[in-house]
Design an enzyme around this catalytic site. Structure first.
Site, mmCIF file in Angstrom:
data_model
loop_
_atom_site.group_PDB
_atom_site.id
_atom_site.type_symbol
_atom_site.label_atom_id
_atom_site.label_comp_id
_atom_site.label_asym_id
_atom_site.label_seq_id
_atom_site.Cartn_x
_atom_site.Cartn_y
_atom_site.Cartn_z
ATOM 1 N N THR A 1 -2.076 9.863 -10.993
ATOM 2 C CA THR A 1 -2.007 11.067 -10.164
ATOM 3 C C THR A 1 -2.093 12.323 -11.039
ATOM 4 O O THR A 1 -2.747 13.300 -10.663
ATOM 5 C CB THR A 1 -0.709 11.041 -9.335
ATOM 6 O OG1 THR A 1 -0.776 9.903 -8.465
ATOM 7 C CG2 THR A 1 -0.545 12.298 -8.500
ATOM 8 N N CYS B 1 -1.868 -0.792 -9.121
ATOM 9 C CA CYS B 1 -1.585 0.413 -8.321
ATOM 10 C C CYS B 1 -1.017 0.038 -6.960
ATOM 11 O O CYS B 1 -0.213 0.771 -6.393
ATOM 12 C CB CYS B 1 -2.864 1.214 -8.134
ATOM 13 S SG CYS B 1 -4.192 0.223 -7.430
ATOM 14 N N GLU C 1 6.353 6.068 -10.670
ATOM 15 C CA GLU C 1 5.516 4.879 -10.894
ATOM 16 C C GLU C 1 5.755 4.359 -12.311
ATOM 17 O O GLU C 1 5.425 5.025 -13.288
ATOM 18 C CB GLU C 1 4.032 5.230 -10.720
ATOM 19 C CG GLU C 1 3.121 4.031 -10.861
ATOM 20 C CD GLU C 1 1.634 4.382 -10.845
ATOM 21 O OE1 GLU C 1 1.231 5.361 -11.510
ATOM 22 O OE2 GLU C 1 0.876 3.665 -10.170
ATOM 23 N N GLY D 1 -7.362 6.472 -11.192
ATOM 24 C CA GLY D 1 -6.477 6.649 -12.338
ATOM 25 C C GLY D 1 -5.151 7.221 -11.885
ATOM 26 O O GLY D 1 -4.782 7.124 -10.706
HETATM 27 P P1 NAD Z 1 -5.451 7.541 -16.448
HETATM 28 O O1 NAD Z 1 -5.343 8.572 -15.384
HETATM 29 O O2 NAD Z 1 -4.735 7.757 -17.722
HETATM 30 O O3 NAD Z 1 -7.008 7.333 -16.839
HETATM 31 C C1 NAD Z 1 -7.970 7.024 -15.872
HETATM 32 C C2 NAD Z 1 -9.339 7.410 -16.402
HETATM 33 O O4 NAD Z 1 -9.397 8.826 -16.514
HETATM 34 C C3 NAD Z 1 -9.645 6.848 -17.787
HETATM 35 O O5 NAD Z 1 -11.005 6.474 -17.867
HETATM 36 C C4 NAD Z 1 -9.366 8.035 -18.688
HETATM 37 O O6 NAD Z 1 -10.052 7.981 -19.919
HETATM 38 C C5 NAD Z 1 -9.863 9.166 -17.805
HETATM 39 N N1 NAD Z 1 -9.363 10.499 -18.166
HETATM 40 C C6 NAD Z 1 -8.210 10.806 -18.818
HETATM 41 N N2 NAD Z 1 -8.136 12.140 -19.002
HETATM 42 C C7 NAD Z 1 -9.242 12.678 -18.435
HETATM 43 C C8 NAD Z 1 -9.739 14.005 -18.303
HETATM 44 N N3 NAD Z 1 -9.073 15.053 -18.804
HETATM 45 N N4 NAD Z 1 -10.913 14.197 -17.661
HETATM 46 C C9 NAD Z 1 -11.589 13.152 -17.153
HETATM 47 N N5 NAD Z 1 -11.184 11.872 -17.274
HETATM 48 C C10 NAD Z 1 -10.015 11.640 -17.901
HETATM 49 O O7 NAD Z 1 -5.032 6.161 -15.759
HETATM 50 P P2 NAD Z 1 -4.792 4.750 -16.451
HETATM 51 O O8 NAD Z 1 -3.542 4.810 -17.250
HETATM 52 O O9 NAD Z 1 -6.041 4.267 -17.099
HETATM 53 O O10 NAD Z 1 -4.566 3.831 -15.142
HETATM 54 C C11 NAD Z 1 -3.324 3.689 -14.516
HETATM 55 C C12 NAD Z 1 -3.221 4.592 -13.310
HETATM 56 O O11 NAD Z 1 -4.302 4.351 -12.415
HETATM 57 C C13 NAD Z 1 -1.962 4.292 -12.514
HETATM 58 O O12 NAD Z 1 -1.401 5.506 -12.072
HETATM 59 C C14 NAD Z 1 -2.477 3.480 -11.333
HETATM 60 O O13 NAD Z 1 -1.669 3.524 -10.188
HETATM 61 C C15 NAD Z 1 -3.802 4.123 -11.101
HETATM 62 N N6 NAD Z 1 -4.688 3.219 -10.369
HETATM 63 C C16 NAD Z 1 -4.993 3.514 -9.068
HETATM 64 C C17 NAD Z 1 -5.795 2.644 -8.330
HETATM 65 C C18 NAD Z 1 -6.150 2.931 -6.905
HETATM 66 O O14 NAD Z 1 -7.024 2.265 -6.357
HETATM 67 N N7 NAD Z 1 -5.524 3.889 -6.261
HETATM 68 C C19 NAD Z 1 -6.299 1.488 -8.936
HETATM 69 C C20 NAD Z 1 -5.967 1.227 -10.262
HETATM 70 C C21 NAD Z 1 -5.166 2.096 -10.984
#
Ligand code: NAD
Length: 484
Positions: free
Chosen positions: A235, A289, A387, A233
């Site tokens: 950063t 990502c 980003e 997710g």
């Molecule tokens: P996000 O961080 O908003 O959410 C990711 C997950 O975390 C979701 O399931 C969300 O419900 C959960 N979450 C949110 N708050 C939380 C908390 N307080 N406690 C536990 N879980 C919580 O990310 P997003 O908007 O869904 O995805 C986009 C981001 O993910 C971008 O920054 C992207 O670069 C990154 N990403 C990274 C990779 C990688 O392999 N490095 C791959 C795909 C996406």
């Protein structure tokens, strides 16, 4: 119709579909029309607790961890086959949920997910230890053991693939799983729950709780019954997840944000490079990502390349994800579209020149944004450094190889990078100096489960895929047997 029986909209706990304890539900939106397509249960802390207990019971009962690696592998191969047999339905769900073009779902999401399960199936029956030579009169050997209950928390952009990148290695190593998919894109996770069961994964081994991050995600993260957290997710949320897990001394893998640079040298094959450049920033509507939103171009070819992009990018087919000719679909949600609009507005204020795009595409009430190229921004502008996560490319010139590397490494992120050059020595030299978990030479997004990926710096730590993936899902035990 698919032969798999699923009941989207409910939680999958201990092999059973159930409503959230308080009956809460949330809407799932079709991003290509902005309309509600279905609702799913919204898990609370009590539901998460039930899911972790189910996973713990299944782990302790040994219904999965007690199988040989070969038996687990056989079931994971079956998962891969079922993904292929049900490709149409899975692709339909992923496209509806995320707004991905249907052709992309087939070519990337379904294909990769099946390949990934095959990869982890093979790893399941190659899990081994080592015999160590020591001066003791003893037989000293190591073995790999599963960790226990894995909490898998995944983002909205590649729901199927990123769930598999955690469930696959977790199961290969004998763990049990509670998966919390992204709030916005839960459908393929629920479908996969039914499919994993059909493949022979015993009840309680994989549980799926749909719900919000702050409630379901946080409850899962904090649950004392969880032994490991696998997070992909942003950063910002990753910092919270790592800190919380760290407090409880739980191991974590952190796959976080990215803002990769794509370096084009004057000796590059420009015709080939253009394809890689466009793919790098429009793939998955820029919600990738490992996308390449920062283009760094050697000054002698800068103007030429900008001209080629100004001609080519407006011709990329943007539109209805159901149309097999569509290359770029809508953003996955309205908030993502608004974020892109804000960044392009900021680019204008920061002195950027919009070469093409720079506005929404008004179509069917969906969340569309035209692929956008921006020149003339300074390297310290926020639009370059942060980003954006949309179909936006910034283009900057450089004069020397050193300057190119310095610009590439100048953001807090370090997930991916690319080098476009026909000079072999330069390709290796520059790849060595780029701060990134993966570097592509003369293409972009060449991904395979055999090749590990993960980040450095603010893009996280730990590696997914490759044989390295199993390190994060096993613990090593040493056994020393006296031979006296
Ligand atoms: P996000 O961080 O908003 O959410 C990711 C997950 O975390 C979701 O399931 C969300 O419900 C959960 N979450 C949110 N708050 C939380 C908390 N307080 N406690 C536990 N879980 C919580 O990310 P997003 O908007 O869904 O995805 C986009 C981001 O993910 C971008 O920054 C992207 O670069 C990154 N990403 C990274 C990779 C990688 O392999 N490095 C791959 C795909 C996406």
């Amino acid at each position: 119709m698919s032969p798999i029986e699923i009941e989207p909209g409910r939680l999958f706990v201990g092999g059973r579909w159930r409503e959230a304890a308080d009956g809460a539900r949330t809407e799932v939106i079709d991003p290509s029309r902005g309309t509600v397509v279905t609702t799913v249960a919204e898990a609370g802390a009590a539901d998460v607790d039930a899911a972790v207990r189910a996973a713990r019971e299944a782990f302790d009962a040994g219904t999965w961890s007690g199988l040989s690696g070969r038996e687990r592998g056989r079931i994971l191969y079956r998962v891969a086959e079922l993904i292929r047999e049900n490709a149409d339905e899975l692709a339909r769900l992923e496209s509806l949920d995320v707004g991905k073009p249907i052709s992309l779902c087939h070519a990337v999401d379904i294909t990769n997910a099946a390949n990934d399960y095959e990869h982890f199936a093979a790893l399941a029956h190659s899990l081994d230890g080592a015999v160590r030579d020591t001066p003791m009169n003893a037989l000293a050997y190591t073995k790999r053991e599963p960790l226990g209950v894995v909490a898998a928390i995944t983002p909205f952009n590649f729901p199927l693939i990123l769930a598999g990148s955690k469930i696959g290695p977790a199961l290969a190593a004998g763990n049990t799983v509670v998966h919390k998919p992204a709030d916005e894109t839960p459908l393929s996770a629920l479908y996969m729950a039914g499919l994993l069961r059909k493949a022979g994964v015993p009840d309680g081994v994989v549980n799926v709780v749909t719900g919000t991050g702050p409630v379901a995600g946080d409850a899962l993260l904090r649950h004392r019954g969880v032994d490991k957290v696998a997070f992909t997710g942003s950063t910002a949320i990753g910092r919270h997840v790592a800190a919380t897990a760290g407090e409880a001394l739980k191991p974590v893998t952190m796959e976080l944000g990215g803002n990769a640079a794509n370096l084009v040298f004057e000796d590059a094959d420009l015709e080939k490079a253009v394809g890689a450049i466009i793919k790098a920033f429009v793939f998955n509507t820029g919600q990738f990502c490992m996308g390449g939103p920062r283009l760094l171009v050697a000054r002698p070819v800068y103007a030429t390349l900008l001209g080629i992009l100004a001609d080519a990018v407006p011709g990329v087919p943007v539109g209805d994800p159901r149309d097999p000719g569509t290359v770029v679909g809508p953003m996955a949600g309205e908030k993502h579209l608004k974020k892109v609009e804000e960044y392009v507005e900021l680019a204008r204020k920061e002195g950027g020149r919009i070469v093409c795009g720079g506005e929404r595409l008004d179509l069917d009430g969906g969340f569309y944004y035209k692929p956008t190229v921006i020149a003339d921004l300074s390297n310290d502008s926020r639009v370059v450094q942060e980003e954006i996560f949309g179909p936006v490319l910034t283009v900057q010139p450089f004069d020397t190889e050193d300057e190119a590397v310095e610009l590439a490494n100048s953001t807090p992120y370090g997930l991916a990078s690319g080098v476009q050059t026909t000079n072999l020595a330069r390709a290796h030299r520059v790849a060595d100096r780029l701060q990134a978990g993966i570097v592509w030479v003369n293409d972009w997004a060449m991904l395979d489960p055999a090749v590990p990926f993960g980040g450095v710096k603010d893009s996280g730590y730990g590696r997914e895929y490759g044989p390295e993936a199993l390190d994060a899902y096993t613990k090593v035990k040493s056994v020393v047997v006296s031979l006296d």
